[in-house]
Structures are given as C-alpha cells and as structure tokens.
Scaffold this active site. Structure first.
Site, mmCIF file in Angstrom:
data_model
loop_
_atom_site.group_PDB
_atom_site.id
_atom_site.type_symbol
_atom_site.label_atom_id
_atom_site.label_comp_id
_atom_site.label_asym_id
_atom_site.label_seq_id
_atom_site.Cartn_x
_atom_site.Cartn_y
_atom_site.Cartn_z
ATOM 1 N N SER A 146 26.593 29.039 21.038
ATOM 2 C CA SER A 146 27.717 29.871 21.731
ATOM 3 C C SER A 146 29.213 30.135 20.901
ATOM 4 O O SER A 146 29.593 31.128 21.148
ATOM 5 C CB SER A 146 28.101 29.061 23.159
ATOM 6 O OG SER A 146 28.601 27.808 22.725
ATOM 7 N N ASP A 190 30.687 22.685 23.751
ATOM 8 C CA ASP A 190 30.496 22.177 22.420
ATOM 9 C C ASP A 190 30.653 23.072 21.455
ATOM 10 O O ASP A 190 30.246 24.378 21.491
ATOM 11 C CB ASP A 190 29.064 21.380 22.233
ATOM 12 C CG ASP A 190 28.857 20.356 23.167
ATOM 13 O OD1 ASP A 190 30.056 19.890 23.889
ATOM 14 O OD2 ASP A 190 27.910 19.949 23.380
ATOM 15 N N ASP A 201 28.661 23.633 18.105
ATOM 16 C CA ASP A 201 27.385 23.685 17.374
ATOM 17 C C ASP A 201 27.843 23.788 15.738
ATOM 18 O O ASP A 201 28.294 24.980 15.294
ATOM 19 C CB ASP A 201 26.252 24.439 17.741
ATOM 20 C CG ASP A 201 25.648 24.295 19.242
ATOM 21 O OD1 ASP A 201 25.747 22.855 19.479
ATOM 22 O OD2 ASP A 201 25.623 25.055 19.736
ATOM 23 N N ASP A 241 28.756 19.138 18.139
ATOM 24 C CA ASP A 241 27.411 18.655 17.589
ATOM 25 C C ASP A 241 27.212 18.861 16.056
ATOM 26 O O ASP A 241 27.285 20.125 15.632
ATOM 27 C CB ASP A 241 26.289 19.420 18.214
ATOM 28 C CG ASP A 241 26.142 18.784 19.671
ATOM 29 O OD1 ASP A 241 27.113 17.681 20.261
ATOM 30 O OD2 ASP A 241 25.623 19.473 20.746
ATOM 31 N N LYS A 278 24.585 33.827 30.633
ATOM 32 C CA LYS A 278 24.683 32.422 30.734
ATOM 33 C C LYS A 278 25.048 31.670 31.847
ATOM 34 O O LYS A 278 24.679 30.760 32.121
ATOM 35 C CB LYS A 278 25.788 31.998 29.517
ATOM 36 C CG LYS A 278 24.955 32.126 28.147
ATOM 37 C CD LYS A 278 25.806 31.893 27.029
ATOM 38 C CE LYS A 278 26.803 30.504 26.894
ATOM 39 N NZ LYS A 278 26.056 29.425 26.352
ATOM 40 N N TYR A 304 18.778 26.980 32.726
ATOM 41 C CA TYR A 304 19.356 26.978 31.299
ATOM 42 C C TYR A 304 19.027 25.439 30.856
ATOM 43 O O TYR A 304 20.007 24.811 30.561
ATOM 44 C CB TYR A 304 20.747 27.053 31.368
ATOM 45 C CG TYR A 304 21.394 27.441 30.234
ATOM 46 C CD1 TYR A 304 21.717 28.792 29.771
ATOM 47 C CD2 TYR A 304 21.928 26.421 29.335
ATOM 48 C CE1 TYR A 304 22.428 29.064 28.677
ATOM 49 C CE2 TYR A 304 22.403 26.682 27.992
ATOM 50 C CZ TYR A 304 22.765 28.019 27.790
ATOM 51 O OH TYR A 304 23.598 28.408 26.700
#
Length: 574
Positions: A91, A102, A104, A156, A217, A226
């Site tokens: 995202s 988060d 990524d 993450d 989303k 989701y």
C-alpha cells in the site's frame, strides 16, 4: 483538459474510452470528501515522518551490509561499496496507505550476505536504536520477516539476496536476470516489489487508480473480505482487480471505476483469470501459472495473476465458501453503487461495517493458547492462523455444511489464572469468571518481556507483569488468540446431529506437527458457539448482539468441545 487516452492497456482493448461527465466529476468529488471523512488519507506531517523512518532504515541497511562484509574479512573500501538498498511495496508503494498502515519494506543485499545475517546482525543493529519501540522476528514464516515499530511507524521488513557482489543505490529490480540463482524465499521476497512496480506501470491514470483503490480497500476491510491468509483477496489482489477495471475504462474517473468494478466482477466468468498483461517467459527454471500444465492451477476458483515474472496466482487461497462470501459482497456493492451513482444513497453506505457476528446461528471458535511467553504465543498463533484455511476446506467436505466463513481478524487476550486447573480451563476456551482477563497486544507484550529480561522493570509493567487487575499476584499467565468461523448448516431432518470430529482432529494434528510444538506450553481447542453466546469482545461499542430465541421444538443442545487430550467428538445437535 486532459487528452483522451487511446492506448490499449492489458490483454484486451478497452470497453470504453469515454471521458467523465460533469455529473461523474461531481460524484467523484463527493467520493474523495467521504474518503477523507473516513480517515483514509494521512497528513503531510505523518507522511514526512514515514520518509524519515525509511531514510534511517536505508542507512541501517548499508551499515548492515558493511558490518557483514567486514566480518567476512573484506577490505574496508570493498565493504563500504557492497551497498544495500531498501525498496517499498504494498500500500505504501502504491500510494494508498492510510494512518496507522504498515510500510512493507524489502532490504536487498549482495550475495555474501545471508538470511541468517539478517536475523542476527541486522536485528542487533535495530535493537540498538532508540527509535525502536517494538520488534518481533519470524524467521520461519513463508516469507521470513522482522516486524518492528520504529519512531511510532509499523514496518514489516523482509530481506532478499541477489547473486551480485554489490547493491548500489541506483539498482532497480526490473531486470529478470537478477532473479538467477536465487532460492524460493528470495524470489518470494522480491516478488512484492516487482509486482507493485509493474501494476503502477500498467494503469492508464495513476491518480484515478489510487483513489479508486483506496475506496475498494476500505470497502473490503469494512466488509471483512480483506485477508489472503484467511482465503480472501489480499492487498495486491484487490489492487490488480482495480487496475484491470482502469485498463478497460482508461479515461474514466475514480467514481466510475468503482461502479464498473462491481458491475463487471459480479458478471465475471470465473475461473477465467484476471490478468494485467500476457504471461511472460523468463530465464529461470521455475513454475509459472499455467492451468493447462498444472492441475493445481486449474483448481483456482478466482485466479488473479501477478504481472511480474514469474507470474503467480495471488488468490490461490480462495475456497468454495470464501468465494460465495466474496460474490455476495460484490453483488451487495453493485446494488449500492447503482443507487449511489444516481444520488439515491450517500457514499458512506458503501463502507458500512460487516455483520459477521450477526449473520450466522452457529460459529466455531478456534482457541490457540500458550502458557509460556507472549513471543511463544505470537509464533504459535501465527502457525494456527496459517492452518485455519485447511480447517475451512475440510469443513466444506461435510454435506450438511453449506458455508464455512472464516473471520479475517483474530482476538488476542491475556488471562491471569490462580492455578493450573483454571489455566487449563482457559486454554480449553472456557470463560472463567475468576480469571482476570484483558485484551492483549502481543507485539507490545513481547517488547515488555524483552525489557524485563534486560532489567528495565519500568517498561515491563502491564501485560508482562503476572498480576491481576486487582493487584493480587497470580501463578500463571495464559495467552489466547481466538479465531472464528461462521457456519451455515442444513441438517438432515432424519439425522439431527452434525459430527465434525474428523475435520477438527485433522486440523489439530496439523497444528501439533509444528516442529516447535510443546504440549506443556501450547494448546489448540475448537468449540461450537451459538450466536447468542458469542463473547462481548467481538462486538463494537453500541452494537446489538443476537438474542436467544424462545424455546421451540427444535431446541439446540449444548455442543461438546473438541478436546486435544481426550479427543472427544465435536457435535452440533438439533
């Protein structure tokens, strides 16, 4: 005025190249206003903080590679030039992140830096930083990962090693030859960034795509559909679906894309795959999605194929039950959008919260518990979560079960028990009146436990302290993570009893085969719960809960639990 896009994106020509009307533009403005009201956008100050965190992580990545290089007796100048670079995906990279999301993040390292170094050297570097709030390492995950909170931002972190001696800041991941000589875990780690970048290249209007994806989303999250691990599309799958609609309507505005999204996907001829471009060949001897060659690929119910080589199905986890739920929600969304686009309903109606805990009469509660530490529970509950889809698949084999609908969110709790007997009953899923119980944040508790081990008692107060809320010292702490599956049942009038011992036993055995399983610490239990007996913590503030119906001829008896030691049958009786 924007020029008309005539270029063909994707595997087919567009359905329409018509530009937005004045009415559609006005509707689009209302959409963006509603997304802002829903808290979908982050402030510039918060976004800048994310940039600062990523800059610090880039510096840490370079320090990490340099440190490992020096440990392997490389000269200082060579160690410094070995580089190391971070990439974002998901995202954040797509530009659709919201407050609290988060980041990524992928760390790419040269060939002499190993995954073991990532969980040793890099982890130690992180722990030295004052910005580190929380950390949890999961080296045994499908994609090995370090989860952190850094300066208040959740990140993450995954790592991939390339078969090259240096990773300069100018490196891009476009070249398929970079994938040579990599193991499967490295390939999976690289896939996220490569897919995200390819999606952005394959949409006609990135801004239109991003606003439409934000809305989809939010809708999917509110409707509890989701979650890749639970058998629903994950973030990348929803992004590819929205991108495909953008390709079919290259000049449309976001509001129109959303309307077309529901209209087209409710009519899609599944399992016809959704693809953003033709599947490509490449230099590796790896499996690429191909239902003509692989029976497993033919079994995919709603295939959505990643555009970056090697192409994979992002929705292989979808089962018969979750497909029914997804299609039901798409049809509901389509009906709402028909009214929203003509002004009969407001946009906020699209984002109404799910009714999962009101929808079914019967539920299965899966309790994963640990008598050890919060870190042990984090690993154990993650393992149970990864196997839950297999339980759903086995439940679907039972003729009387028409639908097994897993909920996408787990519920963590910590229980302070007076003795072993009470701890055992808590682990078996019983609500104990005498045990002091509260919601748990396992990541924070892991950090508190670590601080306690290092003598930082002030930071270890709270969940890590084995004290009840009333201040009395207790002997045992039990951590529980509860997952729920809604059941739609059609019992045979002549056999008013449903025995689900077999799927529960198989599920239990799968979980128990985990290499780190310890029967003195870990426990797995499955219980049937009627809707009126659901625990309070599954309902939001002010939400009405199901009431117990008056007794009738078809009174339901209590359900026997599935007990991991006695292995008694789990029954649903009518």
């Amino acid at each position: 005025m924007n020029s008309i896009i005539t270029k063909t994106y994707g595997v087919t020509p567009p359905i329409s190249t018509v530009s937005a009307t004045e009415a559609e533009i006005a509707m689009n403005e209302k959409l963006i206003e509603e997304l802002k009201r829903q808290g979908s956008f982050e402030s510039e100050e918060e976004s800048q903080k994310r940039v600062e965190v990523l800059n610090k992580l880039q510096a840490l990545a370079e320090e990490f590679v340099r440190s490992v290089s020096l440990q392997k007796s490389m000269a200082e100048v060579i160690a410094r030039d070995a580089g190391g670079k971070i990439f974002t995906f998901g995202s954040y990279r797509l530009g659709v992140y919201s407050p609290g999301s988060d980041i990524d993040t992928l760390i790419v390292v040269p060939k002499h830096v190993t995954r073991e170094n990532f969980f040793d050297v890099f982890e130690k570097l992180l722990r030295k930083r004052v910005e580190l709030d929380e950390i949890a390492c999961v080296p045994d995950a499908f994609v090995p990962i370090i989860k952190i909170k850094f300066s208040g931002i959740s990140v993450d972190l995954i790592c991939a090693r390339l078969d090259i001696p240096q990773v300069p800041l100018s490196l891009t991941l476009d070249d398929k030859n970079l994938l040579r000589n990599l193991d499967e875990k490295d390939l999976r780690a690289l896939n996220g960034t490569r897919v995200t970048d390819e999606i952005l290249r394959l949409v006609p209007q990135p801004i239109v795509f991003k606003h439409a994806l934000r809305a989809i989303k939010l809708w999917a999250q509110r409707r509890a559909i989701y979650s890749n691990v639970m058998g629903f599309p994950g973030g990348v799958a929803w992004a590819m679906l929205v991108a495909r609609i953008c390709q079919l309507y290259p000049n449309a505005i976001s509001a129109t894309i959303i309307s077309k999204f529901f209209n087209i996907l409710t009519k899609w001829s599944w399992p016809q795959p959704v693809m953003l471009k033709p599947i490509e060949d490449g230099p590796l001897q790896v499996r690429v999605w191909n239902p003509k060659l692989y029976p497993a690929d033919r079994a995919h119910r709603m295939p959505i194929i990643t555009p970056a080589y090697p192409s994979m199905c992002a929705t292989h986890n979808i089962s018969a039950s979750t497909q029914k739920v997804i299609m039901s929600e798409l049809k509901r969304g389509a009906a709402l959008m028909d009214e929203i686009m003509i002004g009969k309903r407001p946009w906020e109606d699209l984002f109404i919260k799910h009714d999962f805990f009101l929808r079914y009469k019967y539920y299965l509660a899966v309790y994963a518990s640990s008598k050890g530490t919060a870190e042990q529970q984090l690993k154990w509950s993650g393992l149970v979560e990864s196997k839950l889809r297999q339980l759903v698949l086995k439940l679907e084999w039972i003729d009387s079960i028409e639908l097994a609908h897993p909920f996408v969110k787990e519920f963590d709790q910590v229980h302070y028990c007076a003795d072993e007997e009470e701890a055992k009953r808590v682990a078996d899923g019983e609500q104990i009146a005498t045990a002091s119980t509260k919601e748990a944040d396992l990541m924070k508790t892991v950090k508190a436990e670590e601080n306690k081990e290092h003598g930082n008692k002030a930071a270890a107060n709270g969940d890590a302290e084995k004290k009840a809320e009333d201040g009395t010292t207790t002997k045992l702490v039990v951590y529980t993570t509860t997952f729920f599956i809604g059941l739609e049942i059609n019992l045979d009038p002549h056999h008013k009893q449903l025995d689900i011992q077999w799927p529960c036993k198989e599920f239990y055995e799968m979980c128990r085969s985990w290499p780190e399983y310890d029967e003195d610490i870990n426990c797995i239990c499955v219980r049937n719960i009627r809707n009126f007996n659901l625990p309070d913590y599954v309902f939001g503030e002010g939400e009405a809960r199901p009431a117990r119906q008056k007794k009738s001829k078809r009174k339901l008896a209590d359900v026997e639990e599935y007990d991991q030691k006695r292995q008694r049958p789990t029954l649903i009786q009518a």
